[in-house]
Every structure is written in C-alpha cells, then in structure tokens.
Design an enzyme around this catalytic site. Sequence first.
Site, PDB file in Angstrom:
ATOM      1  N   LYS A   1       1.934  37.890 -24.802  1.00  0.00           N
ATOM      2  CA  LYS A   1       0.633  38.293 -25.332  1.00  0.00           C
ATOM      3  C   LYS A   1       0.342  39.762 -25.003  1.00  0.00           C
ATOM      4  O   LYS A   1      -0.048  40.535 -25.873  1.00  0.00           O
ATOM      5  CB  LYS A   1      -0.444  37.372 -24.724  1.00  0.00           C
ATOM      6  CG  LYS A   1      -1.836  37.621 -25.237  1.00  0.00           C
ATOM      7  CD  LYS A   1      -2.656  36.353 -25.181  1.00  0.00           C
ATOM      8  CE  LYS A   1      -3.326  36.117 -23.845  1.00  0.00           C
ATOM      9  NZ  LYS A   1      -4.446  37.034 -23.602  1.00  0.00           N
ATOM     10  N   SER A   2       0.526  40.135 -23.756  1.00  0.00           N
ATOM     11  CA  SER A   2       0.234  41.526 -23.355  1.00  0.00           C
ATOM     12  C   SER A   2       1.080  42.508 -24.152  1.00  0.00           C
ATOM     13  O   SER A   2       0.589  43.538 -24.629  1.00  0.00           O
ATOM     14  CB  SER A   2       0.539  41.721 -21.864  1.00  0.00           C
ATOM     15  OG  SER A   2      -0.349  40.998 -21.085  1.00  0.00           O
TER      16      SER A   2
ATOM     17  N   ARG B   1       0.011  45.487 -27.184  1.00  0.00           N
ATOM     18  CA  ARG B   1       0.367  46.903 -27.013  1.00  0.00           C
ATOM     19  C   ARG B   1       1.255  47.384 -28.157  1.00  0.00           C
ATOM     20  O   ARG B   1       1.106  48.508 -28.647  1.00  0.00           O
ATOM     21  CB  ARG B   1       1.057  47.093 -25.660  1.00  0.00           C
ATOM     22  CG  ARG B   1       0.069  46.978 -24.474  1.00  0.00           C
ATOM     23  CD  ARG B   1       0.804  46.631 -23.197  1.00  0.00           C
ATOM     24  NE  ARG B   1      -0.006  46.745 -21.994  1.00  0.00           N
ATOM     25  CZ  ARG B   1      -0.848  45.808 -21.537  1.00  0.00           C
ATOM     26  NH1 ARG B   1      -1.021  44.684 -22.216  1.00  0.00           N
ATOM     27  NH2 ARG B   1      -1.525  46.004 -20.420  1.00  0.00           N
TER      28      ARG B   1
ATOM     29  N   SER C   1      -6.282  46.406 -12.069  1.00  0.00           N
ATOM     30  CA  SER C   1      -6.378  45.864 -13.424  1.00  0.00           C
ATOM     31  C   SER C   1      -5.464  46.631 -14.368  1.00  0.00           C
ATOM     32  O   SER C   1      -5.639  47.837 -14.582  1.00  0.00           O
ATOM     33  CB  SER C   1      -7.824  45.947 -13.927  1.00  0.00           C
ATOM     34  OG  SER C   1      -7.845  45.791 -15.329  1.00  0.00           O
TER      35      SER C   1
ATOM     36  N   ASP D   1      -2.647  35.518 -14.150  1.00  0.00           N
ATOM     37  CA  ASP D   1      -2.921  34.532 -15.201  1.00  0.00           C
ATOM     38  C   ASP D   1      -2.343  33.158 -14.863  1.00  0.00           C
ATOM     39  O   ASP D   1      -2.668  32.164 -15.525  1.00  0.00           O
ATOM     40  CB  ASP D   1      -2.374  35.019 -16.540  1.00  0.00           C
ATOM     41  CG  ASP D   1      -3.172  36.218 -17.056  1.00  0.00           C
ATOM     42  OD1 ASP D   1      -4.329  36.397 -16.622  1.00  0.00           O
ATOM     43  OD2 ASP D   1      -2.632  36.984 -17.865  1.00  0.00           O
TER      44      ASP D   1
ATOM     45  N   ARG E   1      -6.266  29.011 -20.658  1.00  0.00           N
ATOM     46  CA  ARG E   1      -5.401  28.704 -19.507  1.00  0.00           C
ATOM     47  C   ARG E   1      -5.961  27.540 -18.674  1.00  0.00           C
ATOM     48  O   ARG E   1      -5.208  26.820 -18.024  1.00  0.00           O
ATOM     49  CB  ARG E   1      -5.177  29.942 -18.649  1.00  0.00           C
ATOM     50  CG  ARG E   1      -4.453  31.034 -19.418  1.00  0.00           C
ATOM     51  CD  ARG E   1      -3.751  32.037 -18.544  1.00  0.00           C
ATOM     52  NE  ARG E   1      -3.534  33.260 -19.284  1.00  0.00           N
ATOM     53  CZ  ARG E   1      -2.557  33.468 -20.163  1.00  0.00           C
ATOM     54  NH1 ARG E   1      -1.672  32.525 -20.405  1.00  0.00           N
ATOM     55  NH2 ARG E   1      -2.448  34.609 -20.804  1.00  0.00           N
TER      56      ARG E   1
HETATM   57  C1  S3P Z   1      -3.602  41.837 -19.043  1.00  0.00           C
HETATM   58  C2  S3P Z   1      -3.934  42.107 -17.763  1.00  0.00           C
HETATM   59  C3  S3P Z   1      -4.611  41.142 -16.893  1.00  0.00           C
HETATM   60  C4  S3P Z   1      -4.450  39.728 -17.405  1.00  0.00           C
HETATM   61  C5  S3P Z   1      -4.722  39.628 -18.859  1.00  0.00           C
HETATM   62  C6  S3P Z   1      -3.789  40.518 -19.644  1.00  0.00           C
HETATM   63  C7  S3P Z   1      -3.012  42.910 -19.858  1.00  0.00           C
HETATM   64  O1  S3P Z   1      -5.998  41.443 -16.874  1.00  0.00           O
HETATM   65  O2  S3P Z   1      -5.294  38.849 -16.702  1.00  0.00           O
HETATM   66  O3  S3P Z   1      -4.555  38.296 -19.320  1.00  0.00           O
HETATM   67  O4  S3P Z   1      -2.513  42.621 -20.955  1.00  0.00           O
HETATM   68  O5  S3P Z   1      -3.027  44.066 -19.401  1.00  0.00           O
HETATM   69  P1  S3P Z   1      -6.597  42.526 -15.843  1.00  0.00           P
HETATM   70  O6  S3P Z   1      -5.810  43.739 -16.031  1.00  0.00           O
HETATM   71  O7  S3P Z   1      -8.016  42.764 -16.214  1.00  0.00           O
HETATM   72  O8  S3P Z   1      -6.439  41.883 -14.498  1.00  0.00           O
END
Ligand code: S3P
Length: 437
Positions: free
Chosen positions: A25-26, A30, A169, A323, A397
């Site tokens: 997903k991340s 991007r 974060s 997560d 989740r």
């Molecule tokens: C993410 C970073 C995390 C994660 C989120 C996805 C990302 O959040 O919990 O599901 O894609 O950079 P935080 O960076 O706010 O901790």
Amino acid sequence: MTDTLNRTVAPSGPIKGTLRVPGDKSISHRVAMLAGLADGESTVTGFLRSEDCLSTLAAVEALGARVEMDDAAIRIAGTYGRFKTPEGQLDMGNSGTGMRLLCGLLAGQELTAGLTGDASLSSRPMKRITDPLGLMGANVDLLGEGGCAPIRLVGKDLSGITYELPVASAQVKSCVLLAGLYASGETTVVEPRRTRDHTERLMAALGLPIEVDGLRICISGCDKGVPHFPAREFDVPGDFSSAAFWMVAAAASPGSSVTIHNVGLNPRRTALLDVLRRMGASVDCSLNSSGDVAWEPVGTVTVSGGRLSGTTVRGDEIPNLIDELPIVAIAGALAEGETVIADAAELRVKETDRIAAVARGLTATGVSVEEKEDGMIVRGGGQLKGSVEIDSYGDHRIAMAFAVASLFADSAVVINDVACVATSYPEFWEHLRLVTS
Ligand code: S3P
C-alpha cells in the site's frame, strides 16, 4: 468507511497454504504520485487496487496525469513535473498516506487544491504536516475542527528547511521530502527513530537528488523550476503488512505453516519476523536475488507454528511494525504469559484508536488486557471465547486482526463493519478461506 456489512468467522484447524498477497500500500501510493509527475509513461505492475490506492490514483488523474488500467498493469502518463489545478475536491478516502504525502507534493506547485476524506481521515491530526509545510512558506489551511481535514492548499514558492520530526512518522517525513523537491535549497529531515523508507528508495530509483545519512535525509530542491525524471517500469512487491495476518495465524498453532511469495522485505518493515521468532515460531526468509538495488527487496517467507510465549515490543521496533501491532496483540493473546506493547501512542491516531479497539475486542473474547496510554499488556494463553460480536470501528486492520483471532476461538465470532477491509486487502476473505480449507 461507513458500510456495516458483518462477517461470521468460525474456528479453524491448522492454517496451511501458499499465497501471494496484493501489492504494498505505501509503495503503491508513492509510485502513483511520482509516476504522475514523471517525464513520459510509466508502467506499474503489482499496484494495490484497493480503495485507498485507487483514491490516490484518481487524485493524480485529476491533477493532470493520464491513467489507463487493464488486468495486467496500470499505465500512468506523467505531467513532466507539473500538476494542474484539479476540478473539484480531491477525495483521499480513508488514506492518511494519500492525504499527507500529496499535500507535500502539491504545496510548492503552481495550483490550488482542496483535499477531503472520509469521517475517519477527517478526524486525524494534520497539523503534523502543516507545521513543517508552513515553515517552508506553504499556504495550507486546515478547514476541519481541531486541526483536521478538509484542506485548502494554494501553491507557493517554498524554501528548504531542516526539520526534526517530533514524531517518528514516515508520512510526515515523506510529506516534507516531497515538498522539498519543489523548494529552493536543501531540505533536511531528521528522524527520531528509523521509519519506513519507501519514499527515499523511490526517489533514489528515479535519480532524484536525495541523500541519506543515518537518521538525516536531505533532498535538493529545484529552485523554482520543476523536477524532471524519466518514467520507468515499477513492479510493486506484495504488502508485508497484509502477509502479517497469515504469518501470525500460522505462528500461533503447532502444525500450521504458510508461505508467502513475492512479499516486500524492506528491513524497515519486517520487525514482525523478529517478534515471531522471539515468541517461538519458526520463520524462514529468503530474498529474491534479481532486482534493482535502489528499489525494494522482495522474497519469500515461511512461518510455521509453535507454542508461543509472550514478548515485549517497544522503542525502535515500533515504527518498523506500527501497522502490525493489532495482530501482534492477537499473537500475544494466543501466547503463554504477558506480551507488552509500549512506546506506541501513535496507534491512538491511526484509522481508529487502535489501542482502545484492540483492548475492547480482546476483552470481549475473554482475554485480560491492560490498556496503557502508549500501548497495552496482554495476558495470553487462555482459550479465546467465541459467540461474541467485535467491532472493527471501520478500521481495516482491526477487522482483519480479529478475523484471525476468531480462528482460535471456541465458537464463531461476528465481526461488525468489515467492508473497510477493501481499504488495503480486497482479497482478504478469499485468502482466509484458502488458508483454512
Ligand atoms: C505509512 C506510514 C505509517 C503507517 C501507515 C503508512 C506510509 O504511518 O502507519 O499505514 O505509507 O508512510 P505514520 O508514518 O503516520 O506512522
């Protein structure tokens, strides 16, 4: 998510199977954003076609990229470094990553934009991005109550800053780095702890001027010009966070075993493997040898079950499995002794307050949980009680973590409000059936 579809999950025998989970997903968020700005047409395979990532793709399209999709791939024709003012609001759905990263990417461009989201996203903290963006000279207003979305953004000339992140974060780090791409001078982000580095890897893979030195990440801006980088092919690996549900399901019962192929093994995402080993599971992990070194490591993981015992998860490990903490708490409930989760106050501002949601769900199944401001203590080892209803609070989740917990209950469990699973893992129920049949 407001849909109230419920699911009944029955207890199961051993968990067995070989799976490929959907794309990360991340990384998908991007890739959609940067492919949307590239010079030329990028081809993306493995893109996560979940609600979250499709919202980001739709936003990128509204900002001027051309998007075409077939079963095999998504083609994104980029905008040569310049997004345009979209018609209407950009609806980021449930996605904190989509909203926070896109704000950074848009803040220094010549456009205006409004960003909205669902009720959960509209209650999550956004000052954490508008503070650093404001220091760079951005004009980004939070129109919601208490520093939340909707967001109104008017692109401005930005100046590079050095920013020490007040919270670990990856979303805030990425927001500032993406804004830095359009700023004059250098932008440096200093992390308190290592967080996922998908933005840095993607920027490096695209040839963008990013440098990483321990906890300091520096991007050189393009001084009022726009960045130019060539389109390319991207193959998005499977999402470790989706695979995590099956890893824990297999780990918690002797005789069970699952193998996940083509899963992302970025070392900043895989702390769950260490946690499961500490708890007594057998974990076998191998990296695929091919691939582009600047891009993401991918491989195969096999987890086999054992008698688990409790562990402590805290400190630097937390961002590496942020997560996975709901499913780690479930592992704790299935293990002998205490499992302590600490330094994880960020869980309170995820899609829902995940500390409260997990504590309530576990309590309903008869597990003793002590809720802390920054985590919880789970006293495991007893039989999980079925014939109860558990609320997901619309959080994907939480729904999936309790679906796994239900496999170990003494009778079926009803999980309320599970349509949210489509946010990150549309195939989840089908895969649940595969590993339990
Ligand atoms: C993410 C970073 C995390 C994660 C989120 C996805 C990302 O959040 O919990 O599901 O894609 O950079 P935080 O960076 O706010 O901790």
